[in-house]
Design a protein around this motif. Structure first.
Motif: not given
Length: 847
Positions: A575-595
């Protein structure tokens, strides 16, 4: 004759086996003793497909001839027992075992041997040739301790060997003495296109240089090469594939005439200087002075000798003498093959040697496509070279020597730029459509099905380049089977698998495949199709056991492969619904793996640029944060898009977000004939665009309206209204029925929109089946969906908790910690993007 004549065949390769089959076709095996001496420890196998061993085919899969062929025809086959001497006066052949055989007719089919340049170190530990299955087994074993490999030779076999080393996880070099790759088959332009593409795959190519020496370490094992330009190359193993030479030593030793540059001299009947001895295949030098290194000329020689022998033995075979006028005076050297995933073809006068000939060329270095046609001054097609896109080969080659019905430039122009695709009707009946077996269009059209063509003419059983054209020549209204392996449609196969509870592709092929396909390994059409059917019925992990071999690249690594060989990650966000905590994890993953990160049109976040070895690390963090696979790689439900609904929107009349989440979680992982998209709109304003989806839901004041059969894309279709004002339970029940009916009855890669338009009775029939239960199958449909829902397991959660499953996620199987050096990026807009100067083709990675 009172005593049956004896025919001794020395050699049992592809040409030797074809000769035996030609004798059997003419009834010779029933009236003569046939003895075959084979040097290798196994019967004849398909050497053309040798490299397919590294993609999962077994030596048994490569075997030629029907099972029991030798026994059925009384042929005496002696394996691992080559001929060592021929006494022409006594007419005897002596084998290595000491056995001696008298002959009335001797046929030499000894083939060729790999040419190894006489350089120092050529016999060192770690040096190999690329010719037999035993060679491949030795290469595979040695590669387990190597990191780098070099192939000497950039021709057909050389590039196949390079592909094998790369597939084994080795950083691979190709050393070619000529100024371009495949110098015999392609011209300078074709060689340049091939070079760009192969280098884009991560292979290093050295052209215009020769090998001066192979260097070794103190233990005598290969550690490098010295090249003629003064450079050196570090490598752990060397594979020599610099051409072949005719195996004519047996003939030389017994005094038969041989060519100045090798090859047993033969006449138009392939008879040697001794009337009782024939030579066929790569060991023979034909009357035109050539030694042919392709299988098709060898097959033609085999047929010629079989017919000549039949006529010679006319006393034993009344009437046969009338057929003994076949001659072999030369052969078509046209070739089409796929090298490292790249289509390469040449035919006719590919290099333009004819006087006054003209070239028509098209080249696109960005896509690695090069096409050239050679025409005479009066417009006749003389030959051509095709690199990167050889789809037109099957039609162009048979037209060689004639004036095409359209201008040559229209035959090679890119799609949308005046390209004309000729149909089978453009070919005359005497046009040869199968070069391997010299089969004409007329012979093909006399058959009704592909199995009949293969059985009666053997067309399509050689290199395979003619199969597509043969399919176009056959009646289109008769055989509606999924492919040449199965006479059933996809929906029929679904019912067979479901009803008989078949659990493997091999079981289905052996029990319900066409007779010609049984015991084989299938094709690129039916394998993923059956894999999808098995997945949709079992809810099991799709990469367990045999299932792994059925998947395409995306499903094989549970990720979407991108153009530069990296992968994208799409976690499910219902549904496109996401918590701030999950958004933070996505951001961290993208940052740490250079995605590279992007929000997709389907309300999901896509992370691009992951190497295959990084996928488990990334997904471990995402799964720990509560994410699961978004199945962006599979023929499955992608997403259920939604607007914000009545919770936030002043126009909304239902909670569209809740419904979208419920539907996405219910149908996640559902394998189907094609991808599935859905949406839920909270009111008639349709912000979620539900009517452009495979199944879409629009809220009403009284419940939900269900629309089906829509899609966007190149040919958009508005969905049709199936039912109105449904309660939550009624809506879910109808979607369950609709999806399972589609999965049961649709064809391979058929979207719901195309399926609905093809369905007899269309929307009315669909409504009768899934709403009114006209066929009485709705209980079954609901039960199938219930089984899927209850058995669902997230594929990535299953993967990261199993060390054995994790072992597949490496760039190089022999160097699991080494990243793929060909996956490169450049910065743009504060993120990274693929380096577009590097083109990596799908299918060259580990697995």
């Amino acid at each position: 004759m009172s005593t049956p004549p004896t025919i001794v065949v020395v050699g049992h390769g592809m040409v030797g086996q074809r000769f035996l089959e030609a004798l059997a076709d003419r009834g010779v095996t029933a009236k003569a003793r046939i003895v075959v001496l084979c040097e290798e420890p196994r019967p004849a196998y398909d050497r053309v497909q040798l490299t397919s061993y590294f993609s999962g085919r077994t030596p048994d899969d490569l075997a030629l001839g029907e099972p029991g062929f030798m026994e059925q025809h009384g042929i005496e086959l002696y394996l691992d027992d080559p001929a060592t001497a021929v006494d022409r006066q006594a007419r005897t052949v002596t084998a290595r075992s000491g056995r001696s055989f008298s002959y009335d007719t001797l046929v030499l089919a000894t083939g060729s041997y790999p040419f190894v340049p006489p350089v120092p170190g050529k016999d060192a530990e770690g040096c190999f040739v690329y010719r037999t299955i035993e060679d491949l087994l030795a290469i595979e074993a040695y590669a387990k301790t190597a990191r780098t490999g070099a192939v000497v030779g950039g021709g057909l076999l050389g590039l196949e060997a390079a592909g094998a080393l790369s597939g084994l996880g080795l950083a691979t070099h190709v050393v070619e003495f000529a100024p371009r790759l495949m110098p015999v088959q392609v011209d300078e332009g074709g060689g340049a296109a091939l070079l760009r593409t192969i280098e884009g795959m991560g292979l290093t190519v050295h052209t215009g240089v020769g090998t001066q020496a192979v260097t070794t370490d103190d233990a005598g094992a290969v550690n490098g090469m010295s090249l003629s330009d003064g450079s050196t190359l570090e490598t752990d193993m060397v594979v020599f594939s610099a051409g072949v030479r005719p195996r004519d030593q047996l003939a030389r030793d017994c005094g038969l005439s041989v060519g100045e540059r090798g090859g047993i001299a033969v006449d138009e009947q392939c008879r040697t200087s001794d009337p009782a001895v024939f030579a066929i295949g790569e060991c023979a030098m034909a009357v035109d002075g050539r030694v042919y290194g392709l299988v098709a000329p060898g097959y033609e020689m085999a047929e010629t000798v079989a017919e000549t022998i039949t006529g010679t033995l006319a006393e034993a075979f009344p009437g046969a003498a009338e057929t003994a006028n076949r001659a072999f005076t030369g052969a078509d050297m046209s070739t089409k093959l796929k090298l490292l995933g790249v289509d390469v073809a040449s035919f006719g006068d590919a290099h333009g040697h004819a006087e006054g000939c003209l070239d028509v060329t098209y080249s696109d270095s960005r896509s690695g496509v090069y096409k050239k046609l050679v025409v005479s001054p009066d417009g006749a097609l003389l030959g051509g070279v095709l690199v990167g896109d050889a789809d037109a080969y099957a039609m162009l080659r048979p037209l060689t020597g004639s004036v095409p019905p359209v201008a040559p430039e229209q035959l090679i122009a890119p799609a949308g730029s005046g390209q004309v695709t000729l149909g089978p009707s453009a070919l005359p009946d005497d046009a040869v459509v199968c070069n391997c077996h010299n089969v004409t269009k007329g012979q093909v059209t006399a058959c009704s099905t592909m199995p009949e063509v293969k059985k009666c003419t053997k067309a399509g059983t050689g290199c395979g380049s003619c199969v597509k054209l043969i399919g176009q020549l056959l009646p289109q209204t008769g055989d509606k089977g999924l492919c040449g392996c199965f006479p059933h449609t996809r929906s029929e196969l679904y019912e067979i698998v479901r009803t008989l509870r078949i659990t493997s592709y091999a079981e289905l092929l052996d029990s319900h495949g066409r007779e010609a396909a049984r015991g084989g390994d299938g094709c690129e059409v039916c394998k993923p199709t059956v894999g999808s059917i098995l997945a949709s019925l079992s809810s099991g992990y799709i990469l367990d056991g045999e299932q792994a071999a059925l998947q395409d690249t995306n499903d094989h690594f549970l990720a979407n492969m991108q153009r530069n060989g990296s992968y994208s990650i799409v976690p499910r966000i219902p549904g496109g619904e996401v918590t701030p905590e999950k958004l933070i994890v996505i951001g961290e993953v993208a940052r740490d793996f250079g995605l590279y990160t992007k929000i997709t049109g389907g309300q999901r976040i896509d992370l691009f640029g992951a190497r295959v070895d990084q996928l488990p690390l990334i997904w471990t963090r995402l799964v720990d944060a509560g994410f699961e696979s978004g199945h962006a790689y599979g023929k499955a439900l992608r997403t259920v898009k939604s607007c914000v609904g009545q919770t936030w929107c002043r126009y909304g009349v239902q909670d569209s977000v809740r419904m979208a989440i419920d539907l996405e979680l219910r149908y996640r992982g559902l394998r189907a004939p094609h991808k599935l998209k859905s949406a839920v709109s909270g009111c008639a304003r349709e912000c979620a665009e539900a009517q452009s989806k495979d199944f879409g839901v629009i809220a009403t004041a009284n419940g939900w309206n269900l629309y089906v059969g829509g899609n966007g894309g190149a040919t958009p279709r508005h969905a049709d209204l199936l039912a109105q004002d449904l309660s939550d339970a009624e809506l879910v029940r109808l979607i369950d029925r609709f999806l399972m009916f589609y999965i049961r009855t649709a064809d391979r890669l058929e979207r719901t929109s195309t399926w609905l338009e093809r369905l007899e009775g269309g929307l009315d029939h669909l409504r009768d089946v899934v709403v009114h239960d006209s066929l009485g199958i709705c209980d079954q449909l609901e039960a199938l969906m219930a089984a899927h829902v209850s058995g669902y397991r997230d594929e990535w959660a299953e993967t990261i908790n199993d060390p054995e499953r994790l072992s597949r996620f490496v760039s190089f199987v022999n160097a699991p910690d080494a990243p793929d050096p060909s996956v490169r990026f450049v910065p743009e807009r504060d993120q990274m993007k693929p380096d577009l100067t590097v083109l990596t083709l799908e299918g060259t990675r580990a697995g």
